[in-house]
Motif scaffolding. Structure first.
Motif, PDB file in Angstrom:
ATOM      1  N   UNK A 108       8.287   2.918   4.966  1.00  0.00           N
ATOM      2  CA  UNK A 108       8.808   4.232   4.570  1.00  0.00           C
ATOM      3  C   UNK A 108       7.775   5.305   4.903  1.00  0.00           C
ATOM      4  N   UNK A 109       8.185   6.473   5.383  1.00  0.00           N
ATOM      5  CA  UNK A 109       9.570   6.901   5.671  1.00  0.00           C
ATOM      6  C   UNK A 109      10.052   6.474   7.056  1.00  0.00           C
ATOM      7  N   UNK A 110       9.184   5.829   7.838  1.00  0.00           N
ATOM      8  CA  UNK A 110       9.556   5.325   9.152  1.00  0.00           C
ATOM      9  C   UNK A 110       9.063   3.893   9.269  1.00  0.00           C
ATOM     10  N   UNK A 111       9.568   3.175  10.258  1.00  0.00           N
ATOM     11  CA  UNK A 111       9.159   1.788  10.469  1.00  0.00           C
ATOM     12  C   UNK A 111       8.191   1.706  11.650  1.00  0.00           C
ATOM     13  N   UNK A 112       7.048   1.102  11.367  1.00  0.00           N
ATOM     14  CA  UNK A 112       6.003   0.973  12.377  1.00  0.00           C
ATOM     15  C   UNK A 112       5.188  -0.271  12.050  1.00  0.00           C
ATOM     16  N   UNK A 113       4.869  -1.041  13.072  1.00  0.00           N
ATOM     17  CA  UNK A 113       4.086  -2.260  12.877  1.00  0.00           C
ATOM     18  C   UNK A 113       2.809  -2.178  13.699  1.00  0.00           C
TER      19      UNK A 113
ATOM     20  N   UNK B  26       0.827  -1.197   0.000  1.00  0.00           N
ATOM     21  CA  UNK B  26       0.000   0.000   0.000  1.00  0.00           C
ATOM     22  C   UNK B  26       0.867   1.254   0.000  1.00  0.00           C
ATOM     23  N   UNK B  27       0.298   2.320  -0.506  1.00  0.00           N
ATOM     24  CA  UNK B  27       0.853   3.663  -0.368  1.00  0.00           C
ATOM     25  C   UNK B  27      -0.260   4.536   0.172  1.00  0.00           C
ATOM     26  N   UNK B  28       0.019   5.267   1.248  1.00  0.00           N
ATOM     27  CA  UNK B  28      -1.023   6.004   1.957  1.00  0.00           C
ATOM     28  C   UNK B  28      -0.617   7.463   2.114  1.00  0.00           C
ATOM     29  N   UNK B  29      -1.508   8.367   1.723  1.00  0.00           N
ATOM     30  CA  UNK B  29      -1.264   9.795   1.885  1.00  0.00           C
ATOM     31  C   UNK B  29      -2.357  10.395   2.757  1.00  0.00           C
ATOM     32  N   UNK B  30      -1.954  11.070   3.818  1.00  0.00           N
ATOM     33  CA  UNK B  30      -2.886  11.740   4.717  1.00  0.00           C
ATOM     34  C   UNK B  30      -2.688  13.242   4.551  1.00  0.00           C
ATOM     35  N   UNK B  31      -3.757  13.916   4.161  1.00  0.00           N
ATOM     36  CA  UNK B  31      -3.702  15.356   3.922  1.00  0.00           C
ATOM     37  C   UNK B  31      -4.529  16.066   4.977  1.00  0.00           C
ATOM     38  N   UNK B  32      -3.842  16.798   5.855  1.00  0.00           N
ATOM     39  CA  UNK B  32      -4.518  17.578   6.875  1.00  0.00           C
ATOM     40  C   UNK B  32      -4.529  19.046   6.502  1.00  0.00           C
ATOM     41  N   UNK B  33      -4.987  19.885   7.408  1.00  0.00           N
ATOM     42  CA  UNK B  33      -5.074  21.310   7.120  1.00  0.00           C
ATOM     43  C   UNK B  33      -3.690  21.944   7.014  1.00  0.00           C
ATOM     44  N   UNK B  34      -2.717  21.396   7.746  1.00  0.00           N
ATOM     45  CA  UNK B  34      -1.398  22.021   7.774  1.00  0.00           C
ATOM     46  C   UNK B  34      -0.287  21.116   7.266  1.00  0.00           C
TER      47      UNK B  34
ATOM     48  N   UNK C  21       1.315  13.913   4.617  1.00  0.00           N
ATOM     49  CA  UNK C  21       2.306  12.874   4.896  1.00  0.00           C
ATOM     50  C   UNK C  21       1.996  11.629   4.075  1.00  0.00           C
ATOM     51  N   UNK C  22       3.032  11.098   3.414  1.00  0.00           N
ATOM     52  CA  UNK C  22       2.886   9.883   2.619  1.00  0.00           C
ATOM     53  C   UNK C  22       3.714   8.766   3.229  1.00  0.00           C
ATOM     54  N   UNK C  23       3.102   7.591   3.384  1.00  0.00           N
ATOM     55  CA  UNK C  23       3.776   6.421   3.926  1.00  0.00           C
ATOM     56  C   UNK C  23       3.502   5.239   3.008  1.00  0.00           C
TER      57      UNK C  23
END
Length: 206
Positions: free
Chosen positions: A75-80, A44-52, A55-57
């Motif tokens: 990417x860009x960080x590791x999280x499980x 997956x590629x996920x983009x979260x667009x907030x007011x300010x 971020x794409x992961x």
């Protein structure tokens, strides 16, 4: 921020597709996918667009119905993020921290529930066709409850594959997820969804 991204996303999570789009609607495809798919895996590629901030992961995910999922950001960080049916474990490698919470309280009517629970869709959402864009046919899923946390979820299919999800939460944040390499018949064991916190990390309960 990263933790909220999952719980408002998903898990993640988490969640649906199939057909010859020329012969059936996206709603039918979604229902067929829910009926036929006991497991799902892919990237997956996920983009979260907030007011300010935007971020794409990206990463990979595995789902075994009912109720089990593993979402790994690379990417860009590791999280499980692991849902074992009772508990959701969120392991942030950079922070050396694990957050645990009750799965039935955290997931609710989120996309993770859609993907990991076949019955969540019809019980919690009103579905209707929502047009085609860039070769992807969409279903608009509107929560039946006012407190679901999402204004809407759009689920898109391309050919026989789940292709995309678009979400807008009650705060106006917009999340777009693109799926690739989807496997609707992965050979997954329940042991994949067991999580033991690594030694030396902080464990926080919510």
């Amino acid at each position: 921020m990263k933790q909220n991204t999952f719980f408002k996303f998903t898990a993640s999570a988490l969640l649906s597709a199939s057909i010859g789009l020329a012969h059936a609607g996206a709603v039918d495809s979604l229902k067929k996918f829910n009926n036929d798919s006991d497991g799902i895996s892919g990237s997956f590629s996920q983009t979260v667009k907030g007011k300010k901030k935007t971020q794409t992961t990206s990463g990979t995910f595995q789902i075994l119905r009912p109720g089990l999922f593993k979402w790994e950001y690379t990417k860009p960080y590791k999280q499980t993020i692991v849902g074992d049916g009772k508990t959701i474990w969120l392991y942030d490698v950079d922070l050396a921290q694990v957050t645990k919470s009750a799965q039935n309280q955290t997931i609710g009517d989120s996309p993770a529930a859609i993907l990991s629970n076949k019955s969540a869709l019809d019980s919690s959402y009103t579905l209707k066709e929502d047009g085609t864009s860039n070769g992807i046919s969409y279903v608009l899923a509107t929560p039946k409850k006012n407190n679901a946390g999402y204004q809407y979820i759009r689920i898109g299919f391309k050919g026989d594959n789940l292709a995309a999800m678009q979400l807008k939460d009650s705060f106006g944040n917009e999340t777009t997820i693109s799926f690739s390499g989807l496997n609707t018949k992965p050979n997954l064991s329940r042991s994949v969804f067991k999580f033991t916190p690594p030694k030396g990390v902080d464990v926080v309960s919510h």
